[in-house]
Design a protein around this motif. Structure first.
Motif, mmCIF file in Angstrom:
data_model
loop_
_atom_site.group_PDB
_atom_site.id
_atom_site.type_symbol
_atom_site.label_atom_id
_atom_site.label_comp_id
_atom_site.label_asym_id
_atom_site.label_seq_id
_atom_site.Cartn_x
_atom_site.Cartn_y
_atom_site.Cartn_z
ATOM 1 N N ILE A 178 11.587 7.266 -100.570
ATOM 2 C CA ILE A 178 12.897 7.861 -100.418
ATOM 3 C C ILE A 178 12.869 9.247 -100.485
ATOM 4 C CG2 ILE A 178 15.336 7.978 -101.520
ATOM 5 C CD1 ILE A 178 15.138 5.074 -101.996
ATOM 6 N N ASP A 179 13.549 10.187 -99.636
ATOM 7 C CA ASP A 179 13.445 11.423 -99.859
ATOM 8 C C ASP A 179 14.746 11.996 -100.297
ATOM 9 O OD1 ASP A 179 15.286 11.233 -97.589
ATOM 10 O OD2 ASP A 179 13.546 12.200 -96.039
ATOM 11 N N TRP A 180 14.996 13.392 -100.396
ATOM 12 C CA TRP A 180 16.321 13.801 -100.837
ATOM 13 C C TRP A 180 17.568 13.510 -100.133
ATOM 14 C CZ3 TRP A 180 17.635 16.067 -105.446
ATOM 15 C CH2 TRP A 180 16.659 16.631 -105.983
ATOM 16 N N ASP A 181 17.515 13.388 -98.621
ATOM 17 C CA ASP A 181 18.552 13.116 -97.907
ATOM 18 C C ASP A 181 18.879 11.733 -98.302
ATOM 19 O OD1 ASP A 181 19.183 15.485 -96.998
ATOM 20 O OD2 ASP A 181 18.400 15.254 -95.032
ATOM 21 N N ALA A 182 17.831 10.680 -98.110
ATOM 22 C CA ALA A 182 18.085 9.353 -98.527
ATOM 23 C C ALA A 182 18.719 9.016 -99.646
ATOM 24 C CB ALA A 182 16.749 8.409 -98.334
ATOM 25 N N TRP A 183 18.096 9.746 -100.806
ATOM 26 C CA TRP A 183 18.895 9.559 -102.231
ATOM 27 C C TRP A 183 20.243 10.176 -102.268
ATOM 28 C CZ3 TRP A 183 20.418 12.867 -106.216
ATOM 29 C CH2 TRP A 183 20.246 12.241 -107.479
ATOM 30 N N GLU A 188 22.315 10.402 -99.713
ATOM 31 C CA GLU A 188 22.947 9.418 -98.744
ATOM 32 C C GLU A 188 23.471 8.165 -99.643
ATOM 33 O OE1 GLU A 188 23.154 7.340 -94.775
ATOM 34 O OE2 GLU A 188 21.351 8.346 -95.395
ATOM 35 N N LYS A 189 22.545 7.413 -100.333
ATOM 36 C CA LYS A 189 22.652 6.228 -101.112
ATOM 37 C C LYS A 189 23.521 6.416 -102.196
ATOM 38 C CE LYS A 189 18.396 4.041 -99.980
ATOM 39 N NZ LYS A 189 18.864 2.863 -99.235
ATOM 40 N N LEU A 190 23.802 7.608 -102.883
ATOM 41 C CA LEU A 190 24.725 7.878 -103.974
ATOM 42 C C LEU A 190 26.028 8.417 -103.374
ATOM 43 C CD1 LEU A 190 22.357 9.681 -106.509
ATOM 44 C CD2 LEU A 190 23.072 7.317 -106.602
ATOM 45 N N GLU A 191 26.058 8.350 -102.289
ATOM 46 C CA GLU A 191 27.223 8.622 -101.289
ATOM 47 C C GLU A 191 27.902 10.248 -101.891
ATOM 48 O OE1 GLU A 191 30.168 5.685 -102.240
ATOM 49 O OE2 GLU A 191 28.990 3.853 -100.813
ATOM 50 N N THR A 192 27.090 10.952 -102.065
ATOM 51 C CA THR A 192 27.528 12.415 -102.364
ATOM 52 C C THR A 192 28.048 13.185 -101.140
ATOM 53 O OG1 THR A 192 25.220 13.168 -101.804
ATOM 54 C CG2 THR A 192 25.491 12.449 -103.760
ATOM 55 N N GLY A 193 27.732 12.836 -99.992
ATOM 56 C CA GLY A 193 28.293 13.399 -99.024
ATOM 57 C C GLY A 193 27.484 14.736 -98.467
ATOM 58 N N MET A 194 26.382 15.013 -99.515
ATOM 59 C CA MET A 194 25.477 16.306 -98.863
ATOM 60 C C MET A 194 24.110 15.928 -98.434
ATOM 61 S SD MET A 194 25.579 18.159 -102.757
ATOM 62 C CE MET A 194 25.284 16.826 -103.568
ATOM 63 N N ARG A 195 23.893 16.785 -97.626
ATOM 64 C CA ARG A 195 22.472 16.733 -96.862
ATOM 65 C C ARG A 195 21.517 18.110 -97.067
ATOM 66 N NH1 ARG A 195 24.178 12.691 -97.077
ATOM 67 N NH2 ARG A 195 24.234 11.016 -95.466
#
Length: 222
Positions: free
Chosen positions: A127-132, A134-141
């Motif tokens: 898992i990379d930063w974007d996947a992490w 996304e899974k936490l539903e932060t809305g950030m990339r």
């Protein structure tokens, strides 16, 4: 007997604990074979294998799974350089334990503003930063902004030297957390109930001591 392990788990989690197994089973010799490649690509016979769940397992059978957890980590040295850490007000659930982490946890919205460290490999089985995010539903990339490494141990060393913030896996980073060498700047964490898997090969007889090692691993990973 050969225990094949991913490099990170072998280096940071397995070797510091293996002396306990030897004390309980002095008659059993274990050779730890490490690799960053999935066990499906192993050309060497092994008796047990430990790797991240979901990676290519080849012709093996699953013995059991174990949980893991992924969260951001940084060094006290890096935290002290952050103007945001000095100016951000502490949350109500903050539990300060020293001058360097008095403002922890930080707001997750600060992630894109930090120097991020990335572990990037092909294929990207971790898992990379974007996947992490996304899974936490932060809305950030964040993409791969920051510094990219092709080696997890090298990235961890960069964290220790204060180069930035990286994602750490609890099993491998726990000793550094306990010693205070790294901190958790954010409260957010991704829990993986089946993050790690232990496999057994098929097609040949297990060597002596395999069942003892399997039971020990299951106990240590419980």
């Amino acid at each position: 007997m050969v225990l094949r392990s991913q490099l990170c788990e072998g280096l940071y989690w397995l070797l510091p604990r293996l002396s306990d197994f030897y004390q309980k089973h002095p008659e059993v010799a274990v050779r730890v074979s490490t690799s960053t490649r999935p066990i499906s690509e192993s050309e060497e016979r092994f008796d047990l294998a430990l790797q991240t769940s979901g990676r290519n397992r080849g012709n093996t059978k699953l013995a059991f799974t174990a949980s893991d957890e992924i969260f951001p980590i940084c060094s006290p040295k890096y935290l002290e350089t952050l103007q945001t850490a000095r100016s951000a007000p502490p949350r109500q659930d903050s539990s300060p334990s020293g001058p360097s982490d008095r403002n922890l946890p930080l707001d997750i919205a600060l992630v894109p503003k930090l120097r991020l460290l990335h572990h990037k490999v092909e294929p990207q089985d971790w898992i990379d930063w974007d996947a992490w995010l996304e899974k936490l539903e932060t809305g950030m990339r964040v993409g791969y902004s920051g510094i990219v490494y092709d080696s997890y141990p090298l990235m961890i060393q960069a964290v220790l030297e204060g180069h930035g913030v990286a994602l750490g896996w609890r099993r491998t980073i726990e000793p550094y957390l306990k010693s205070g060498s790294v901190l958790r700047p954010f409260a957010e964490s991704l829990y993986l109930p089946d993050g790690l898997s232990i496999y057994q090969p098929t097609g040949w007889q297990s060597r002596k001591g395999t069942s003892d090692l399997l039971k020990w691993l299951e106990s240590e990973l419980s």
